[in-house]
Motif scaffolding. Structure first.
Motif, PDB file in Angstrom:
ATOM      1  N   THR A  16      -0.081  24.662 -50.371  1.00 35.38           N
ATOM      2  CA  THR A  16       0.140  24.381 -48.958  1.00 35.38           C
ATOM      3  C   THR A  16       1.522  23.758 -48.787  1.00 35.38           C
ATOM      4  OG1 THR A  16      -0.723  23.236 -47.006  1.00 35.38           O
ATOM      5  CG2 THR A  16      -0.947  22.100 -49.098  1.00 35.38           C
ATOM      6  N   LEU A  17       2.181  24.131 -47.697  1.00 34.41           N
ATOM      7  CA  LEU A  17       3.516  23.624 -47.395  1.00 34.41           C
ATOM      8  C   LEU A  17       3.515  23.064 -45.980  1.00 34.41           C
ATOM      9  CD1 LEU A  17       6.573  23.276 -47.913  1.00 34.41           C
ATOM     10  CD2 LEU A  17       6.874  25.629 -47.080  1.00 34.41           C
ATOM     11  N   SER A  18       3.785  21.764 -45.859  1.00 33.79           N
ATOM     12  CA  SER A  18       3.927  21.148 -44.544  1.00 33.79           C
ATOM     13  C   SER A  18       5.387  21.283 -44.128  1.00 33.79           C
ATOM     14  CB  SER A  18       3.504  19.676 -44.589  1.00 33.79           C
ATOM     15  OG  SER A  18       2.144  19.557 -44.925  1.00 33.79           O
ATOM     16  N   ILE A  19       5.659  22.278 -43.294  1.00 33.88           N
ATOM     17  CA  ILE A  19       7.039  22.566 -42.907  1.00 33.88           C
ATOM     18  C   ILE A  19       7.620  21.395 -42.117  1.00 33.88           C
ATOM     19  CG2 ILE A  19       8.504  24.168 -41.630  1.00 33.88           C
ATOM     20  CD1 ILE A  19       6.358  26.319 -42.165  1.00 33.88           C
ATOM     21  N   ASN A  20       6.840  20.871 -41.180  1.00 39.79           N
ATOM     22  CA  ASN A  20       7.168  19.658 -40.436  1.00 39.79           C
ATOM     23  C   ASN A  20       5.847  19.094 -39.920  1.00 39.79           C
ATOM     24  OD1 ASN A  20       6.584  21.163 -38.012  1.00 39.79           O
ATOM     25  ND2 ASN A  20       8.659  22.025 -38.152  1.00 39.79           N
ATOM     26  N   ASP A  21       5.919  18.136 -38.995  1.00 45.22           N
ATOM     27  CA  ASP A  21       4.683  17.523 -38.529  1.00 45.22           C
ATOM     28  C   ASP A  21       3.895  18.431 -37.592  1.00 45.22           C
ATOM     29  OD1 ASP A  21       6.472  17.442 -36.459  1.00 45.22           O
ATOM     30  OD2 ASP A  21       6.072  15.350 -35.905  1.00 45.22           O
ATOM     31  N   LYS A  22       4.418  19.631 -37.287  1.00 50.00           N
ATOM     32  CA  LYS A  22       3.725  20.553 -36.384  1.00 50.00           C
ATOM     33  C   LYS A  22       3.338  21.865 -37.050  1.00 50.00           C
ATOM     34  CE  LYS A  22       5.959  18.813 -32.179  1.00 50.00           C
ATOM     35  NZ  LYS A  22       6.761  19.177 -30.972  1.00 50.00           N
ATOM     36  N   SER A  23       3.981  22.221 -38.144  1.00 52.74           N
ATOM     37  CA  SER A  23       3.755  23.531 -38.759  1.00 52.74           C
ATOM     38  C   SER A  23       3.373  23.402 -40.226  1.00 52.74           C
ATOM     39  CB  SER A  23       5.013  24.402 -38.638  1.00 52.74           C
ATOM     40  OG  SER A  23       5.367  24.577 -37.289  1.00 52.74           O
ATOM     41  N   SER A  24       2.410  24.228 -40.645  1.00 53.22           N
ATOM     42  CA  SER A  24       1.970  24.251 -42.042  1.00 53.22           C
ATOM     43  C   SER A  24       1.686  25.686 -42.457  1.00 53.22           C
ATOM     44  CB  SER A  24       0.703  23.410 -42.232  1.00 53.22           C
ATOM     45  OG  SER A  24       0.919  22.073 -41.870  1.00 53.22           O
ATOM     46  N   LEU A  25       1.879  25.926 -43.747  1.00 51.20           N
ATOM     47  CA  LEU A  25       1.637  27.244 -44.324  1.00 51.20           C
ATOM     48  C   LEU A  25       0.782  27.065 -45.572  1.00 51.20           C
ATOM     49  CD1 LEU A  25       2.488  30.300 -44.066  1.00 51.20           C
ATOM     50  CD2 LEU A  25       4.305  29.769 -45.709  1.00 51.20           C
ATOM     51  N   GLN A  26      -0.235  27.916 -45.714  1.00 49.33           N
ATOM     52  CA  GLN A  26      -1.116  27.801 -46.883  1.00 49.33           C
ATOM     53  C   GLN A  26      -1.495  29.187 -47.366  1.00 49.33           C
ATOM     54  OE1 GLN A  26      -4.338  24.868 -46.684  1.00 49.33           O
ATOM     55  NE2 GLN A  26      -5.701  26.330 -47.691  1.00 49.33           N
ATOM     56  N   GLY A  27      -1.524  29.365 -48.689  1.00 53.04           N
ATOM     57  CA  GLY A  27      -1.899  30.654 -49.257  1.00 53.04           C
ATOM     58  C   GLY A  27      -2.352  30.511 -50.685  1.00 53.04           C
ATOM     59  N   GLY A  28      -2.865  31.608 -51.242  1.00 51.59           N
ATOM     60  CA  GLY A  28      -3.324  31.568 -52.617  1.00 51.59           C
ATOM     61  C   GLY A  28      -3.805  32.920 -53.086  1.00 51.59           C
ATOM     62  N   VAL A  29      -4.028  33.015 -54.397  1.00 52.72           N
ATOM     63  CA  VAL A  29      -4.526  34.242 -55.006  1.00 52.72           C
ATOM     64  C   VAL A  29      -5.546  33.868 -56.067  1.00 52.72           C
ATOM     65  CG1 VAL A  29      -2.692  34.288 -56.756  1.00 52.72           C
ATOM     66  CG2 VAL A  29      -3.831  36.424 -56.063  1.00 52.72           C
ATOM     67  N   ARG A  30      -6.479  34.786 -56.336  1.00 54.72           N
ATOM     68  CA  ARG A  30      -7.564  34.502 -57.274  1.00 54.72           C
ATOM     69  C   ARG A  30      -7.990  35.789 -57.971  1.00 54.72           C
ATOM     70  NH1 ARG A  30     -12.372  30.618 -56.981  1.00 54.72           N
ATOM     71  NH2 ARG A  30     -13.921  31.549 -58.361  1.00 54.72           N
ATOM     72  N   TYR A  31      -8.423  35.621 -59.232  1.00 53.46           N
ATOM     73  CA  TYR A  31      -9.017  36.740 -59.975  1.00 53.46           C
ATOM     74  C   TYR A  31     -10.399  36.327 -60.456  1.00 53.46           C
ATOM     75  CZ  TYR A  31     -10.074  40.056 -63.693  1.00 53.46           C
ATOM     76  OH  TYR A  31     -10.692  40.985 -64.480  1.00 53.46           O
ATOM     77  N   ASP A  32     -11.385  37.224 -60.269  1.00 53.89           N
ATOM     78  CA  ASP A  32     -12.763  36.956 -60.686  1.00 53.89           C
ATOM     79  C   ASP A  32     -13.294  38.092 -61.530  1.00 53.89           C
ATOM     80  OD1 ASP A  32     -14.184  34.498 -59.308  1.00 53.89           O
ATOM     81  OD2 ASP A  32     -12.802  35.335 -57.816  1.00 53.89           O
ATOM     82  N   HIS A  33     -14.189  37.715 -62.452  1.00 55.83           N
ATOM     83  CA  HIS A  33     -14.897  38.709 -63.265  1.00 55.83           C
ATOM     84  C   HIS A  33     -16.365  38.284 -63.362  1.00 55.83           C
ATOM     85  CE1 HIS A  33     -15.589  41.755 -66.376  1.00 55.83           C
ATOM     86  NE2 HIS A  33     -16.311  40.837 -66.997  1.00 55.83           N
ATOM     87  N   ARG A  34     -17.264  39.191 -63.046  1.00 50.82           N
ATOM     88  CA  ARG A  34     -18.706  38.944 -63.182  1.00 50.82           C
ATOM     89  C   ARG A  34     -19.313  39.996 -64.091  1.00 50.82           C
ATOM     90  NH1 ARG A  34     -22.892  37.871 -58.286  1.00 50.82           N
ATOM     91  NH2 ARG A  34     -21.979  35.799 -58.632  1.00 50.82           N
ATOM     92  N   SER A  35     -20.077  39.537 -65.078  1.00 56.54           N
ATOM     93  CA  SER A  35     -20.848  40.444 -65.936  1.00 56.54           C
ATOM     94  C   SER A  35     -22.324  40.183 -65.699  1.00 56.54           C
ATOM     95  CB  SER A  35     -20.493  40.235 -67.410  1.00 56.54           C
ATOM     96  OG  SER A  35     -20.811  38.916 -67.824  1.00 56.54           O
ATOM     97  N   LEU A  36     -23.115  41.247 -65.662  1.00 57.71           N
ATOM     98  CA  LEU A  36     -24.536  41.158 -65.349  1.00 57.71           C
ATOM     99  C   LEU A  36     -25.301  42.060 -66.303  1.00 57.71           C
ATOM    100  CD1 LEU A  36     -26.022  41.272 -61.762  1.00 57.71           C
ATOM    101  CD2 LEU A  36     -27.073  42.554 -63.600  1.00 57.71           C
ATOM    102  N   SER A  37     -26.259  41.499 -66.996  1.00 56.59           N
ATOM    103  CA  SER A  37     -27.109  42.295 -67.894  1.00 56.59           C
ATOM    104  C   SER A  37     -28.561  41.958 -67.609  1.00 56.59           C
ATOM    105  CB  SER A  37     -26.770  42.020 -69.356  1.00 56.59           C
ATOM    106  OG  SER A  37     -26.980  40.661 -69.676  1.00 56.59           O
ATOM    107  N   SER A  38     -29.411  42.987 -67.468  1.00 57.40           N
ATOM    108  CA  SER A  38     -30.826  42.779 -67.171  1.00 57.40           C
ATOM    109  C   SER A  38     -31.686  43.564 -68.152  1.00 57.40           C
ATOM    110  CB  SER A  38     -31.143  43.213 -65.731  1.00 57.40           C
ATOM    111  OG  SER A  38     -30.988  44.611 -65.587  1.00 57.40           O
ATOM    112  N   SER A  39     -32.947  43.139 -68.272  1.00 60.15           N
ATOM    113  CA  SER A  39     -33.891  43.783 -69.189  1.00 60.15           C
ATOM    114  C   SER A  39     -34.657  44.886 -68.476  1.00 60.15           C
ATOM    115  CB  SER A  39     -34.889  42.742 -69.713  1.00 60.15           C
ATOM    116  OG  SER A  39     -34.235  41.659 -70.314  1.00 60.15           O
ATOM    117  N   ASP A  40     -35.196  45.824 -69.259  1.00 62.13           N
ATOM    118  CA  ASP A  40     -36.129  46.802 -68.713  1.00 62.13           C
ATOM    119  C   ASP A  40     -37.353  46.066 -68.181  1.00 62.13           C
ATOM    120  OD1 ASP A  40     -34.355  48.604 -69.746  1.00 62.13           O
ATOM    121  OD2 ASP A  40     -35.628  49.242 -71.403  1.00 62.13           O
ATOM    122  N   PHE A  41     -37.955  46.595 -67.110  1.00 68.29           N
ATOM    123  CA  PHE A  41     -39.212  46.014 -66.654  1.00 68.29           C
ATOM    124  C   PHE A  41     -40.092  47.119 -66.066  1.00 68.29           C
ATOM    125  CE2 PHE A  41     -36.565  45.903 -62.948  1.00 68.29           C
ATOM    126  CZ  PHE A  41     -37.392  45.961 -61.827  1.00 68.29           C
TER     127      PHE A  41
END
Length: 765
Positions: A461-486
């Motif tokens: 986040t960047l507070s440009i001045n007392d009236k303006s702000s900028l915020q950003g970001g990036v993310r990487y996710d990985h999900r693994s899922l394993s299930s049994s026979d039923f």
């Protein structure tokens, strides 16, 4: 990964040597706009769990402050909240703070956002409501209280089961956080409620829109963030008792709490018990088996060491919830009849803050065990006459659950707050989850499975001045899922079983967020946010094969489903002066690979068959409101809000479970009163729900209806006792209606009729 790691971590932190206690002190003076002292202002440092109040001279002292940079919040009724960034370099820091008047509300420090700013400072618009305010609506459950926040609705099965809907998205698309950790309790089903008790919850925050950057998968539609009750201020010990009576369900909600705080150690404990009979509808009948009971216990310990702060919390929640199926036997029994759910949830959380002079490391660990049991009609002995003096309950205890699922979830969240460079702040994080699902009953909704999540994020986040702000970001996710026979029973050949093959899938995704806030003419605040999100398909969507009793249909999973992705644009405008507050929030949400159950046109096992499929979709709408505080009538408040959302498939068909448009109007009067009898208020609320005819293929339209509510309250201050009193008349005119998001709508069962609610809160000073 072994869950024993969690216990070892707890032991490590709580048996750590009590090395050196920090001796830094903050001394301050709180003044109003006329330089007069403010008596009773609250001063709090959230992450240190340290707080106090200003004395008659406006002075305050906070001890035991570690070196580093801290955010100190100062609030008082009738004034704007100040959120100061204080850098501790020496043994004593001296502050002088001037508060400016505000007639509307106190600004809240937002904990669900990464930089813990005031809402007025945030780039992203986040709704925040204290439980004290929400309780004045007289709702029987936490979820019903939260549904009064614009943009939030609930899917209900009677009064005991409610799950959140944020701008038309629900289920696994909305992530719930409690005690700072993600709540996992088999939330994929519409008849699987929130599973949380309002006792011991300080406030509620709602992120309306993709929050995958901060929380990963399942935050595609938004986040419901429940903040736990704060510890007592330094040197204080407090005891309180709350009791609520509800006429419609003959209900009783009880909560008793104790908390004490020294310079080094803080402790809190609270117990809650809710008991409700079947709710009655306006014609006088009761909806059979809509009864429920709930027991809740919460406790916590906080320690402040030199350059290190830790907080451990534990919550146990047990509830028995009847599943209503019609209007049959009329009784006021509170013991659930078949079918019913028996839910047990243990939530453990450990939050640690390491202060490194100019930077900070946060390590949060969570461990949740959720055991969901369902007892069904076919498991009843049938020939025995029920004993309403307790035999029925004993019989239930002797029965084995048809459905018995145990879900264990270990979560971790590591964030490094980098050294602040001017007005530029950055956080790097590592988050993850290890989850294990096991079945112990005859019936299997979802298979035994293991889920592993890991995510990396970077946000600034960047507070440009007392009236303006900028915020950003990036993310990487990985999900693994394993299930049994039923194995599942073949509906065409009941004597045979068919095998549902196990899965071994993985899902990966990048998400981002970018937002900008600016203040025009010192009165108009504008926000624009762009964000993406994703959600991996859940086990029910991938593997279902059987009757889902909560939705009265035969569901067929699809093992080839892909992740949902979305991109949302949010625009927000706010205008405010001493007598007028206006806001307008608009959004457009584009979803790729939206997963939903589509009717196949076939009948299987005497139920209509639905198969999970995917299609691109879009949702759009917003919330709009005005709050007028006309001069010179300082005791009068006029409020009006309108919320709307439309959900469409790319084919032009509408999405299911989209809440009806709502227009809420409130006339509220407030009086300070006398020294002993104060904080008097009365409010007349008209909630108008418009006709919902934009429905999916398997839904019916819902006509418009209006609900009138009357609410009033006061506070009685005695020498050693403070008594808060609230009285609500909900659905005052006993209107007959059926909510569009009621699961009982298919059976034409109305929602509750008039409900008179009396709440008493005793605080022993």
């Amino acid at each position: 990964m072994k869950i024993h790691f969690f216990y070892y971590t707890i032991i490590l932190f709580f048996l750590s040597p009590y090395v050196f206690w920090s001796q830094n002190t903050i001394n301050g003076n709180i003044l109003d706009e006329n330089k007069e002292p403010v008596f009773g202002a609250d001063i709090y440092i959230e992450q240190l769990h340290i707080g106090t109040t200003s004395n008659e001279s406006g002075m305050f002292t906070l001890d035991n402050i570690p070196n580093g940079t801290h955010k100190l919040s100062i609030s008082f009724v009738g004034f704007n909240t100040e959120n100061l960034e204080v850098q501790i370099k020496s043994k004593e820091t001296i502050l002088e703070v001037s508060l400016t008047p505000s007639v509307f509300h106190m600004d809240e420090v937002i904990l669900s956002a990464p930089f813990n700013k005031l809402q007025s400072e945030n780039v992203m618009k986040i709704e925040s409501k204290s439980m004290e305010i929400l309780k004045k609506a007289g709702a029987p459950t936490l979820m019903q209280s939260i549904s009064n926040i614009p943009g939030v609705a609930e899917i209900t099965t009677g009064t005991g089961i409610g799950k959140p809907v944020i701008r038309g998205l629900s289920g696994n698309r909305v992530l719930v956080y409690t005690q700072g950790v993600r709540l996992e309790n088999q939330q994929f089903g519409n008849e699987h409620g929130l599973g949380m008790n309002e006792s011991g919850i300080e406030s509620v925050e709602v992120i309306k829109g993709p929050a995958s950057l901060l929380y990963g998968s399942d935050a595609l539609g938004g986040v419901l963030y429940l903040n736990p009750e704060k510890f007592a201020y330094q040197g204080e010990t407090k005891v309180d008792l709350s009791q609520t009576f509800l006429s419609n369900t003959l209900g009783s909600n009880t909560s008793i709490g104790f908390k004490t705080s020294k310079k080094k150690v803080k402790f809190i404990a609270r117990g809650g018990f809710n008991s409700h009979a079947d709710y009655h509808i306006p014609d006088g009948d009761r909806v059979t088996n809509s009864r429920f009971t709930e027991k809740d216990f919460k406790t916590g310990i906080g320690l402040n060491l030199d350059q290190f702060v830790t907080e451990f919390r534990y919550n146990y929640n047990q509830s028995e919830i009847g599943i209503p199926e019609g209007i049959e036997e009329q009784t006021t029994s509170r013991s659930p009849a078949l079918p019913f759910q028996d839910l047990n949830t243990h939530i453990l959380s450990l939050h640690n803050h390491f202060y490194l002079n100019k930077s900070k490391i946060d390590l949060n660990l969570g461990y949740i065990v959720n055991n969901r049991k369902e007892f069904e009609d076919e498991h009843d002995h049938g020939d025995e006459e029920p004993d309403f003096q307790g035999g029925e309950e004993e019989e239930h205890e002797s029965e084995e659950a048809a459905l018995d699922m145990k879900l264990k979830t270990l979560s971790y969240d590591l964030k490094y707050n980098l050294v602040k460079m001017g007005q530029f702040e950055t956080i790097a994080g590592l988050q993850g989850m290890y989850q294990e699902n096991r079945n112990f009953g005859e019936e299997i909704l979802i298979p035994d499975a293991i889920t592993n999540d890991i995510g990396l994020l970077l946000t600034s986040t960047l507070s440009i001045n007392d009236k303006s702000s900028l915020q950003g970001g990036v993310r990487y996710d990985h999900r693994s899922l394993s299930s049994s026979d039923f194995e599942k029973e073949d509906p065409d050949f009941p004597s045979q079983d068919i095998t549902i093959a196990g899965l071994d899938r993985s899902f990966s995704n990048f998400t981002f967020s970018l937002g900008y806030k600016n203040v025009f003419f010192d009165k108009i605040t504008s926000r624009i946010n762009l964000a993406s999100g994703f959600r991996a398909p859940n086990l029910a969507e991938l593997t279902s094969f059987g009757v889902h009793h909560g939705s009265n249909r035969f569901e067929v999973g699809n093992p080839d489903l892909e992740s949902e992705y979305n991109f949302q644009l949010d625009l927000s405008l706010e205008y405010g002066n001493k007598h007028l507050e206006v806001f307008a929030n608009g959004f457009y949400n584009k979803l790729d690979n939206y997963i939903f159950a589509n009717p196949t046109g076939e009948m299987i096992d005497n139920y209509q068959a639905f198969k999970y499929v995917q299609s691109d979709a879009k949702l759009y709408g917003g919330e709009f409101g005005i709050h007028l505080h006309p001069h010179p009538f300082d005791w009068l408040h006029l409020e009006s809000t309108y919320e709307t959302v439309i959900g469409e498939q790319i084919s032009g068909d509408y999405l299911p479970l989209i809440p009806a448009n709502k227009w809420a109007n409130t006339i509220r009067v407030e009086f300070k009163g006398t020294e002993k009898f104060n904080e008097l208020y009365a409010a007349l609320v008209l909630d108008s729900f418009l006709e919902q005819n934009k429905v999916s293929l398997n839904e019916t339209a819902t006509p418009a209806y209006n609900l009138l509510h009357l609410r009033m309250g006061a506070n009685l201050s005695l020498q050693k006792l403070n008594i808060g009193m609230n009285l609500s008349f909900n659905n005052l005119l006993d209107e007959t209606y059926i909510s569009h998001l009621s699961v009982l709508k298919a059976d034409l069962i109305p929602n509750p009729g008039r409900n008179i609610v009396l709440g008493l809160n005793f605080k022993f000073l």
